[in-house]
Design an enzyme around this catalytic site. Structure first.
Site, PDB file in Angstrom:
ATOM      1  N   HIS A  17      25.927 -45.940 -77.507  1.00  0.00           N
ATOM      2  CA  HIS A  17      26.281 -44.779 -77.928  1.00  0.00           C
ATOM      3  C   HIS A  17      27.838 -44.438 -77.788  1.00  0.00           C
ATOM      4  O   HIS A  17      28.231 -43.816 -76.776  1.00  0.00           O
ATOM      5  CB  HIS A  17      25.297 -43.479 -77.653  1.00  0.00           C
ATOM      6  CG  HIS A  17      25.478 -42.264 -78.283  1.00  0.00           C
ATOM      7  ND1 HIS A  17      24.796 -41.107 -78.314  1.00  0.00           N
ATOM      8  CD2 HIS A  17      26.649 -41.756 -79.123  1.00  0.00           C
ATOM      9  CE1 HIS A  17      25.219 -40.049 -78.984  1.00  0.00           C
ATOM     10  NE2 HIS A  17      26.458 -40.514 -79.648  1.00  0.00           N
ATOM     11  N   GLU A  25      20.645 -32.923 -80.082  1.00  0.00           N
ATOM     12  CA  GLU A  25      22.188 -32.668 -79.295  1.00  0.00           C
ATOM     13  C   GLU A  25      22.387 -31.229 -79.079  1.00  0.00           C
ATOM     14  O   GLU A  25      22.024 -30.823 -78.026  1.00  0.00           O
ATOM     15  CB  GLU A  25      23.383 -33.377 -79.986  1.00  0.00           C
ATOM     16  CG  GLU A  25      24.544 -33.308 -78.986  1.00  0.00           C
ATOM     17  CD  GLU A  25      25.860 -33.918 -79.868  1.00  0.00           C
ATOM     18  OE1 GLU A  25      25.880 -34.196 -81.074  1.00  0.00           O
ATOM     19  OE2 GLU A  25      26.789 -33.897 -79.067  1.00  0.00           O
ATOM     20  N   HIS A  35      31.347 -43.622 -80.094  1.00  0.00           N
ATOM     21  CA  HIS A  35      32.159 -43.749 -81.508  1.00  0.00           C
ATOM     22  C   HIS A  35      33.416 -44.286 -81.535  1.00  0.00           C
ATOM     23  O   HIS A  35      34.212 -43.850 -80.549  1.00  0.00           O
ATOM     24  CB  HIS A  35      32.022 -42.466 -81.858  1.00  0.00           C
ATOM     25  CG  HIS A  35      30.745 -41.711 -82.066  1.00  0.00           C
ATOM     26  ND1 HIS A  35      30.081 -41.499 -83.212  1.00  0.00           N
ATOM     27  CD2 HIS A  35      30.023 -41.084 -81.101  1.00  0.00           C
ATOM     28  CE1 HIS A  35      28.958 -40.957 -83.079  1.00  0.00           C
ATOM     29  NE2 HIS A  35      28.621 -40.568 -81.848  1.00  0.00           N
ATOM     30  N   HIS A  69      21.519 -39.349 -84.547  1.00  0.00           N
ATOM     31  CA  HIS A  69      21.769 -38.369 -83.625  1.00  0.00           C
ATOM     32  C   HIS A  69      20.753 -37.201 -83.687  1.00  0.00           C
ATOM     33  O   HIS A  69      20.544 -36.648 -84.878  1.00  0.00           O
ATOM     34  CB  HIS A  69      23.300 -37.765 -83.679  1.00  0.00           C
ATOM     35  CG  HIS A  69      24.257 -38.515 -83.097  1.00  0.00           C
ATOM     36  ND1 HIS A  69      24.550 -39.754 -83.474  1.00  0.00           N
ATOM     37  CD2 HIS A  69      25.345 -38.141 -82.232  1.00  0.00           C
ATOM     38  CE1 HIS A  69      25.668 -40.228 -82.883  1.00  0.00           C
ATOM     39  NE2 HIS A  69      25.920 -39.471 -82.149  1.00  0.00           N
TER      40      HIS A  69
END
Ligand code: HPA
Ligand code: ZN
Length: 347
Positions: free
Chosen positions: A24, A207, A26, A204
């Site tokens: 994970h 969160e 970006h 996702h």
């Protein structure tokens, strides 16, 4: 449990040296201010901040959206295939330094298409870096394309269509950006199509938004992993399900701290999730913005929580178990993990 006999004082060293996978991260979130300024100069893009220090000073966030606003501005310096290649190489070099053996890199094309770039420029640059990674850094890398959930499902379909000529360069599809108000259900049809096309699926969920987003990601999108997922801790039945069904969570503790999902790392649920048998992993999310690559996430979290070498082993093993690598590679990675642990046992 042999690994309980490791000297606790050597735990920080073990956390750094143990082989691991990152699942994970970006890639646009790995763009350090120094490289951002260099790319801005190379591309003749004006920066809103006068210096690297001023830009770093602006990295104070109240929540996910306040981060996404600055993160989006940072992507404006990316213009060419070489920019995407250079950004990815810079991350891979850091990953190697943290003993990452394998990484599954999140990226999106919708941000860049919005700036007038073609998806091919993005994918080709990222993919060339992934292909060079084993020889250059001793790391294997694959790509997961995230749809932006604040945009429509129709735009996600267009995004999927545009990358189809590059299908073989992308292992999976994910879902990122502003969570609240953009539930998984919004993307049910495009995820079903991606599944038909043979993509691995992640999203996702949980969160900032509640456990119901995690249920929907599993039951409506049929994802194989949940990114973040920390809000599951509010629903004991969901935690039991995640453990029972071995659904991995890609947890990002420093991200959760910096975006005020938790107010102190001491309050983070990572230890509780592990002790409940959930296949949790540790990851960096957007390391250039949150001030910590993967090893920093491990060391800060272990310093804050009552976690030991058994948890360390479990997290590293989970990272390989949860990855989309082939079985032969998984076996090799776990063997390398076991070897490093052996060198840490007390005589
Ligand atoms: N959540 C959602 N979208 C994101 C994130 C995140 O943590 N990082 C980059 N895009
Ligand atoms: Zn993320």
């Amino acid at each position: 449990m042999l690994y309980r006999t490791i000297d606790p004082e050597r735990l920080p060293e073990l956390l750094c040296k143990m082989p691991k996978a990152e699942l994970h991260m970006h890639i646009e979130g790995s763009l350090e201010p120094e490289l951002m300024f260099a790319l801005a100069r190379r591309n003749g893009v004006a920066m809103k901040y006068p210096s690297v220090e001023a830009l770093r000073g602006a990295y104070e966030f109240d929540n996910l959206q306040s981060f996404l606003d600055i993160y989006h501005e940072g992507t404006l310096v990316l213009k060419t295939e070489q920019d995407f290649y250079d950004m990815t190489c810079a991350y891979l070099e850091r990953a190697k330094a943290d003993n990452v053996l394998h990484t599954e890199i999140f990226f999106d094309t919708q941000t860049h298409i919005g700036h007038g770039l073609a998806a091919k420029v993005v994918v080709d640059g990222l993919y060339r870096a992934c292909q060079d990674a084993p020889a250059k850094y001793g790391v294997t890398a694959s790509l997961i394309l995230c749809f932006l959930r604040h945009l429509s499902e129709q735009e996600a379909f267009a995004c999927l269509e545009e990358v189809m000529p590059m299908r073989e360069k992308i292992v999976g599809i994910g879902l990122a950006s502003s969570e609240a108000g953009h539930p998984p259900e919004k993307f049910a049809r495009v995820f079903a199509r991606a599944k038909e096309l043979g993509f691995r699926l992640v999203a996702h969920a949980g969160e900032e938004a509640g456990p119901e987003y995690i249920y929907s990601a599993l039951d409506v999108l049929h994802v194989e992993r949940i990114d973040h997922g920390v809000q599951a801790i509010r629903d004991p039945e969901l935690v039991r399900r995640l453990a029972r069904e071995s659904v991995p969570l890609t947890v990002c503790p420093i991200s959760n701290l910096k975006l005020k999902v938790v107010h102190r790392l001491q309050d983070h649920c990572l230890g509780a999730l592990l002790d409940a048998g959930v296949c949790a992993t540790v990851n960096s999310d957007d390391p250039a913005y949150f001030g910590g690559y993967i090893n920093e996430n491990y060391t800060q979290t272990f310093a804050a929580l009552p976690l030991n070498a058994t948890h360390a082993y479990q997290l590293a093993r989970n990272s390989f178990q949860a990855s989309f690598m082939e079985e032969a590679q998984r076996k090799q990675c776990i063997e390398r993990l076991d070897k490093v642990f052996e060198t840490f046992y007390r005589p």
